[in-house]
Design a protein around this motif. Sequence first.
Motif, PDB file in Angstrom:
ATOM      1  N   CYS A 153       0.916  -1.350   0.097  1.00 49.25           N
ATOM      2  CA  CYS A 153      -0.037  -0.013  -0.139  1.00 49.25           C
ATOM      3  C   CYS A 153       0.871   1.046   0.157  1.00 49.25           C
ATOM      4  O   CYS A 153       1.740   1.563   0.863  1.00 49.25           O
ATOM      5  N   THR A 154       0.737   1.942  -1.077  1.00 46.30           N
ATOM      6  CA  THR A 154       1.572   3.305  -1.118  1.00 46.30           C
ATOM      7  C   THR A 154       0.629   4.556  -1.079  1.00 46.30           C
ATOM      8  O   THR A 154       1.194   5.679  -1.204  1.00 46.30           O
ATOM      9  N   CYS A 155      -0.498   4.389  -0.255  1.00 46.72           N
ATOM     10  CA  CYS A 155      -1.211   5.356  -0.128  1.00 46.72           C
ATOM     11  C   CYS A 155      -0.309   6.403   1.000  1.00 46.72           C
ATOM     12  O   CYS A 155       0.059   5.933   1.766  1.00 46.72           O
ATOM     13  N   TYR A 197      -9.879   1.420   5.702  1.00 41.35           N
ATOM     14  CA  TYR A 197      -9.123   1.331   4.514  1.00 41.35           C
ATOM     15  C   TYR A 197      -9.941   0.898   3.622  1.00 41.35           C
ATOM     16  O   TYR A 197     -10.702  -0.196   3.819  1.00 41.35           O
ATOM     17  N   CYS A 211      -5.192  -0.225  -2.808  1.00 36.05           N
ATOM     18  CA  CYS A 211      -4.012  -0.771  -3.550  1.00 36.05           C
ATOM     19  C   CYS A 211      -3.981  -2.182  -3.556  1.00 36.05           C
ATOM     20  O   CYS A 211      -3.063  -2.770  -4.059  1.00 36.05           O
TER      21      CYS A 211
HETATM   22 ZN    ZN Z   1      -2.908   1.992  -0.366  1.00 38.97          ZN
END
Ligand code: ZN
Length: 288
Positions: free
Chosen positions: A101-103, A115, A119
């Motif tokens: 997850c790159t949020c 969430y 991602c």
């Molecule tokens: Zn994410």
Amino acid sequence: MATTTYVGRFAPSPTGPLHLGSLATAVASFLDARARQGHWLVRIEDIDPPREVPGAADTIVGQLDAHGLHWDGPILHQSQRLFHYETALAKLAAAGLLYRCTCNRQRLRELGGCYDGRCRQRTDTAQAGALRVRIDGDPHISYRDFLRGPEHTDLRTSGDFVVRRRDGLIAYQLAVAVDDAAQGITHVLRGADLADSTPRQIFLFRQLGLATPEYGHIPVICDAQGRKLSKQNHAPRVQPAAASANLCRALVWLGLTPPRELEGSDPESLLRWGLEHWHRGPLKAETP
Ligand code: ZN
Ligand code: GLU
């Protein structure tokens, strides 16, 4: 040979010395274990260096000892167990349950604690970002809290959760489940501030094929202003020199009032009295 089917534990993070709130939690889990002829273990949860205070682990161990809270076996340090957490992550990954997850923080803040799984769809092979576990299959978690009664949660209300943080550190949820299993913990008695985490830990036990312990959560102790006693609120550390008075206060908060003649007794005598009178809830943690 005597056998026991109860293994309890106290698992402090070395983010500062024990205050009366954390002492009361330790006393409750100690008494519940000893009242059932169980083992009582201590585990230092030192996997979050940015939050740790140098020397705090030793201080906590000294405080427990001075209050007569003697543990069984060696103390486990989570900082020594990274291999086991990686092994658990590999197992979850092999089952197709992990994703990156790159949020960013702002997006996560806007999601407000639930969430949305964005991602999950990623196709690139980014190495940055947090690792989340996918809530797959039945999202309903039910268990019977041995102090509070039946609890039900739908894990979709918080969504896929982080098992390795974006800074590379292992998340509390994963480490605690792996270690509770490794230490053969059968009963987790801890503060109600951690009750939100319990369903996620039960989910991890299931996905990893591990035996789930029973859980009991005691009310969080508040100060006269109704704020949780915590390091953030600058709750004072418990002083070994005042062990007897500290234990009396902890026992009162746990709904046990030692008789007058025991005031000033040594910690072991107070705990022996506590053991004879310990009963499981409803606990009425009161304001000091
Ligand atoms: Zn994410
Ligand atoms: N290390 C956690 C804390 O000090 C407690 C972990 C647990 O009891 O599960 O808040």
